[in-house]
Design a protein around this motif. Structure first.
Motif, mmCIF file in Angstrom:
data_model
loop_
_atom_site.group_PDB
_atom_site.id
_atom_site.type_symbol
_atom_site.label_atom_id
_atom_site.label_comp_id
_atom_site.label_asym_id
_atom_site.label_seq_id
_atom_site.Cartn_x
_atom_site.Cartn_y
_atom_site.Cartn_z
ATOM 1 N N HIS A 1 -1.026 -0.700 8.733
ATOM 2 C CA HIS A 1 -0.113 -0.818 7.401
ATOM 3 C C HIS A 1 0.646 -1.970 8.020
ATOM 4 C CE1 HIS A 1 2.483 0.240 4.015
ATOM 5 N NE2 HIS A 1 3.396 -0.396 4.844
ATOM 6 N N ASN B 1 -6.735 -1.568 -0.127
ATOM 7 C CA ASN B 1 -5.674 -1.139 -1.103
ATOM 8 C C ASN B 1 -4.885 -2.336 -1.769
ATOM 9 O OD1 ASN B 1 -6.804 1.355 -1.320
ATOM 10 N ND2 ASN B 1 -5.472 2.122 0.454
ATOM 11 N N CYS B 2 -4.344 -2.962 -0.945
ATOM 12 C CA CYS B 2 -3.342 -3.724 -1.504
ATOM 13 C C CYS B 2 -3.875 -4.927 -2.505
ATOM 14 C CB CYS B 2 -2.471 -4.532 -0.484
ATOM 15 S SG CYS B 2 -3.395 -5.602 0.601
ATOM 16 N N CYS C 1 0.835 -1.403 -0.027
ATOM 17 C CA CYS C 1 0.042 -0.085 0.036
ATOM 18 C C CYS C 1 0.908 1.363 -0.106
ATOM 19 C CB CYS C 1 -0.880 -0.079 1.248
ATOM 20 S SG CYS C 1 -2.169 -1.264 1.168
ATOM 21 N N LYS C 2 0.560 1.970 -0.735
ATOM 22 C CA LYS C 2 1.256 3.465 -0.942
ATOM 23 C C LYS C 2 0.940 4.514 0.124
ATOM 24 C CE LYS C 2 3.247 2.161 -4.763
ATOM 25 N NZ LYS C 2 4.021 0.920 -4.600
ATOM 26 N N LYS C 3 -0.429 4.212 0.606
ATOM 27 C CA LYS C 3 -0.858 5.120 1.488
ATOM 28 C C LYS C 3 -0.903 4.498 3.022
ATOM 29 C CE LYS C 3 -5.058 6.676 2.411
ATOM 30 N NZ LYS C 3 -6.565 7.241 2.050
ATOM 31 N N ALA C 4 0.231 4.636 3.635
ATOM 32 C CA ALA C 4 0.133 4.020 5.081
ATOM 33 C C ALA C 4 -1.036 4.341 6.091
ATOM 34 C CB ALA C 4 1.616 4.080 5.718
ATOM 35 N N CYS C 5 -1.438 3.462 6.653
ATOM 36 C CA CYS C 5 -2.616 3.514 7.512
ATOM 37 C C CYS C 5 -2.197 3.119 8.789
ATOM 38 C CB CYS C 5 -3.894 3.086 7.156
ATOM 39 S SG CYS C 5 -4.058 1.400 7.259
#
Length: 97
Positions: A54, A73-74, A47-51
């Motif tokens: 993550h 997302n992944c 995932c590019k946007k870490a939450c």
């Protein structure tokens, strides 16, 4: 190690589809063992946007299953690739509606 489209796991799925369950299980264990070694100390999440979750697939997937609005997302690129193949059956007309 590459997770997406991993050749060992693809061999495992081929074995399962051909009815060779034991071989498939051995190959899956080979993949999982390599995964555990490789990512014991590294980030494996694409995932590019870490939450907040993550890299914690178990909790991330549970959250997405619970709210049921979208997939993590992944997983979206894999699902989109599969849906593209299906949409070809109707010349991709679903997106035109």
């Amino acid at each position: 190690m590459i997770i997406e489209e991993n050749p060992i796991e693809k061999q495992a799925m081929k074995a399962f589809h051909e009815g060779f369950r034991e071989e498939g299980l051995k190959l899956q264990e080979k993949f999982v063992s390599a995964f555990r070694r490789e990512y014991a100390e590294k980030d494996h999440c694409p995932c590019k946007k870490a939450c907040r979750y993550h890299g914690n697939c178990k909790e991330c997937v549970a959250i997405h299953r619970a709210h049921g609005e979208h997939v993590p997302n992944c997983m979206q690129p894999m699902i989109n690739r599969r849906l593209k193949i299906l949409s070809e059956l109707t010349e991709h007309t679903l997106g035109n509606e």
